[in-house]
Enzyme design. Structure first.
Site, PDB file in Angstrom:
ATOM      1  CB  ALA A  67      -0.876  -0.019   1.245  1.00  0.00           C
ATOM      2  N   GLY A 110       0.652  -5.067   0.516  1.00  0.00           N
ATOM      3  CA  GLY A 110      -0.480  -5.118  -0.418  1.00  0.00           C
ATOM      4  C   GLY A 110      -0.077  -5.701  -1.766  1.00  0.00           C
ATOM      5  CD  GLU A 113      -2.543  -7.718   2.074  1.00  0.00           C
ATOM      6  OE1 GLU A 113      -2.226  -6.537   1.783  1.00  0.00           O
ATOM      7  OE2 GLU A 113      -3.179  -8.012   3.087  1.00  0.00           O
ATOM      8  CD  GLU A 133       1.366  -5.695   5.319  1.00  0.00           C
ATOM      9  OE1 GLU A 133       2.189  -6.580   5.649  1.00  0.00           O
ATOM     10  OE2 GLU A 133       0.696  -5.764   4.278  1.00  0.00           O
TER      11      GLU A 133
HETATM   12  N1  CAA Z   1       4.570   3.387  -0.226  1.00  0.00           N
HETATM   13  C1  CAA Z   1       4.988   4.591  -0.666  1.00  0.00           C
HETATM   14  N2  CAA Z   1       6.202   4.812  -1.197  1.00  0.00           N
HETATM   15  C2  CAA Z   1       7.041   3.767  -1.267  1.00  0.00           C
HETATM   16  C3  CAA Z   1       6.691   2.483  -0.825  1.00  0.00           C
HETATM   17  C4  CAA Z   1       5.384   2.304  -0.283  1.00  0.00           C
HETATM   18  N3  CAA Z   1       4.912   1.102   0.123  1.00  0.00           N
HETATM   19  N4  CAA Z   1       7.740   1.657  -0.994  1.00  0.00           N
HETATM   20  C5  CAA Z   1       8.699   2.382  -1.556  1.00  0.00           C
HETATM   21  N5  CAA Z   1       8.292   3.656  -1.716  1.00  0.00           N
HETATM   22  C6  CAA Z   1       9.054   4.786  -2.256  1.00  0.00           C
HETATM   23  C7  CAA Z   1      10.114   5.259  -1.283  1.00  0.00           C
HETATM   24  O1  CAA Z   1       9.577   6.140  -0.330  1.00  0.00           O
HETATM   25  C8  CAA Z   1      11.080   5.910  -2.230  1.00  0.00           C
HETATM   26  O2  CAA Z   1      10.575   7.171  -2.596  1.00  0.00           O
HETATM   27  P1  CAA Z   1      11.538   8.479  -2.516  1.00  0.00           P
HETATM   28  O3  CAA Z   1      12.615   8.199  -3.547  1.00  0.00           O
HETATM   29  O4  CAA Z   1      10.616   9.590  -2.896  1.00  0.00           O
HETATM   30  O5  CAA Z   1      12.066   8.522  -1.131  1.00  0.00           O
HETATM   31  C9  CAA Z   1      11.007   5.031  -3.478  1.00  0.00           C
HETATM   32  O6  CAA Z   1       9.764   4.341  -3.413  1.00  0.00           O
HETATM   33  C10 CAA Z   1      12.111   3.995  -3.516  1.00  0.00           C
HETATM   34  O7  CAA Z   1      12.106   3.293  -2.276  1.00  0.00           O
HETATM   35  P2  CAA Z   1      13.426   3.005  -1.428  1.00  0.00           P
HETATM   36  O8  CAA Z   1      14.397   4.136  -1.553  1.00  0.00           O
HETATM   37  O9  CAA Z   1      13.005   2.644  -0.048  1.00  0.00           O
HETATM   38  O10 CAA Z   1      14.000   1.745  -2.220  1.00  0.00           O
HETATM   39  P3  CAA Z   1      14.936   0.572  -1.701  1.00  0.00           P
HETATM   40  O11 CAA Z   1      15.293  -0.197  -2.934  1.00  0.00           O
HETATM   41  O12 CAA Z   1      16.016   1.088  -0.831  1.00  0.00           O
HETATM   42  O13 CAA Z   1      13.994  -0.356  -0.757  1.00  0.00           O
HETATM   43  C11 CAA Z   1      11.939  -1.551  -0.253  1.00  0.00           C
HETATM   44  C12 CAA Z   1      12.950  -1.084  -1.345  1.00  0.00           C
HETATM   45  C13 CAA Z   1      12.586  -2.606   0.626  1.00  0.00           C
HETATM   46  C14 CAA Z   1      10.788  -2.169  -1.001  1.00  0.00           C
HETATM   47  C15 CAA Z   1      11.503  -0.335   0.603  1.00  0.00           C
HETATM   48  O14 CAA Z   1      11.082   0.700  -0.269  1.00  0.00           O
HETATM   49  C16 CAA Z   1      10.367  -0.642   1.536  1.00  0.00           C
HETATM   50  O15 CAA Z   1      10.585  -1.234   2.587  1.00  0.00           O
HETATM   51  N6  CAA Z   1       9.137  -0.203   1.179  1.00  0.00           N
HETATM   52  C17 CAA Z   1       7.981  -0.346   2.039  1.00  0.00           C
HETATM   53  C18 CAA Z   1       7.480  -1.787   2.068  1.00  0.00           C
HETATM   54  C19 CAA Z   1       6.299  -1.911   3.016  1.00  0.00           C
HETATM   55  O16 CAA Z   1       6.400  -1.644   4.204  1.00  0.00           O
HETATM   56  N7  CAA Z   1       5.153  -2.362   2.470  1.00  0.00           N
HETATM   57  C20 CAA Z   1       3.943  -2.510   3.255  1.00  0.00           C
HETATM   58  C21 CAA Z   1       3.059  -1.309   3.061  1.00  0.00           C
HETATM   59  S1  CAA Z   1       1.633  -1.340   4.094  1.00  0.00           S
HETATM   60  C22 CAA Z   1       0.522  -2.334   3.312  1.00  0.00           C
HETATM   61  O17 CAA Z   1       0.779  -2.860   2.236  1.00  0.00           O
HETATM   62  C23 CAA Z   1      -0.811  -2.469   4.017  1.00  0.00           C
HETATM   63  C24 CAA Z   1      -1.762  -3.431   3.368  1.00  0.00           C
HETATM   64  O18 CAA Z   1      -1.598  -4.603   3.402  1.00  0.00           O
HETATM   65  C25 CAA Z   1      -2.995  -2.946   2.763  1.00  0.00           C
END
Ligand code: CAA
Length: 259
Positions: A67, A110, A113, A133
């Site tokens: 998400a 997500g 999912e 999450e």
């Molecule tokens: N939402 C919004 N933006 C996101 C994102 C997310 N889930 N994942 C990555 N991005 C963005 C980052 O903020 C970054 O943007 P900026 O350049 O503007 O800062 C860009 O994408 C690149 O991300 P990273 O610099 O973090 O890239 P990385 O290669 O170093 O790491 C990653 C990759 C491990 C996937 C890391 O981005 C990460 O941990 N992302 C979040 C993953 C997460 O927690 N997902 C769960 C979300 S909650 C959910 O999904 C709820 C549900 O079930 C409904």
């Protein structure tokens, strides 16, 4: 096809439609608008007889990172309650034709999912699956706690959801989450070939098979077997069944018409 900003929808070819998640700036994070576009594209595909199978894919590095956390940050409980996301997820889930997720790179939250809502996951060797999450102080909100345990069992589902650790494609394959693992450059190609194979079958039989398999999630065995029996009987009335059997007898490929 035009009109979408967060996804790219190709014209169907050989019965297969590709939908690519397209938010490279946010690792394909599934903001509400993206889910709405996906739900809309699937409802159009539902009505289009040219589409028999859909392949959903992301980029070479990321299927979807979950998400959109930045969007989520602005939502209070009332905002979450009024959110259109569950409606979009329901529309995605209701799609009656087969969906294959072709997964390269991160497939998280997500995103995982979404992959699990697909019927088959083809993953690249470099794919990583996780429900992180818990790191945000929340839990999966689009079916993760329910679908993961059903596909990989309690031990691994608990480990992934409680720890936020990722698993690689091979482990996902052994656990039963993923149907096949490919070299990274071949994932979409393999998913497309598989989609074409499915698209060449009777669309009625395919639809009924998908319904029957998914019913196993919801029903006790005796009820599921009954449902299968009725579905089997229903297919006896189709022209496609006649054609399939006739073609076998005549040693020729069948020409299924969906009748
Ligand atoms: N939402 C919004 N933006 C996101 C994102 C997310 N889930 N994942 C990555 N991005 C963005 C980052 O903020 C970054 O943007 P900026 O350049 O503007 O800062 C860009 O994408 C690149 O991300 P990273 O610099 O973090 O890239 P990385 O290669 O170093 O790491 C990653 C990759 C491990 C996937 C890391 O981005 C990460 O941990 N992302 C979040 C993953 C997460 O927690 N997902 C769960 C979300 S909650 C959910 O999904 C709820 C549900 O079930 C409904």
């Amino acid at each position: 096809m035009t009109g979408y900003s967060d996804i790219v929808v190709d014209s169907p070819k050989s019965g297969v439609q590709h939908i690519r998640l397209n938010r490279p700036e946010a690792h394909n994070a599934l903001r509400t608008a993206l889910l709405g576009e996906l739900a809309n594209a699937l409802s159009v595909a539902e009505q289009d007889d040219q589409v028999r199978v859909v392949v959903i894919t992301g980029s070479e590095k990321v299927f979807a990172a979950g998400a959109d956390i930045k969007e989520m940050a602005d939502l209070n409980p009332v905002g979450i309650w009024k959110d259109k996301r569950p409606q979009h997820w329901n529309s995605i889930k209701a799609f009656s034709k087969p969906v294959i997720a072709a997964v390269n790179g991160y497939c998280l939250g997500g995103g995982m999912e979404l992959a699990m809502s697909a019927d088959i996951i083809i993953a690249s060797e470099d794919a990583q699956f996780g429900q992180p999450e818990i790191n945000l102080g929340i839990i999966p909100g689009a079916g993760g706690t329910q679908r993961l345990i059903r596909s990989v069992g309690k031990a691994l589902a608990m480990k992934l959801i409680l720890s936020g650790e990722f698993i690689k494609a091979r482990e996902a394959l052994y656990a039963g989450l993923v149907a096949e693992v490919t070299q990274p450059e071949l994932t979409l190609k393999r998913a497309t070939t598989l989609a074409k194979t499915i698209a060449s079958k009777s669309p009625i039989a395919v639809r009924v098979a998908k319904e029957a398999i998914l019913a196993a999630y919801e029903t006790p065995l005796s009820q599921g077997l009954e449902l299968e029996r009725k579905a089997f009987l229903f297919l006896a009335a189709t022209e496609d069944r006649q054609e399939g059997i006739q073609a076998f007898m005549e040693k020729r490929p069948p020409q299924f018409k969906g009748l």
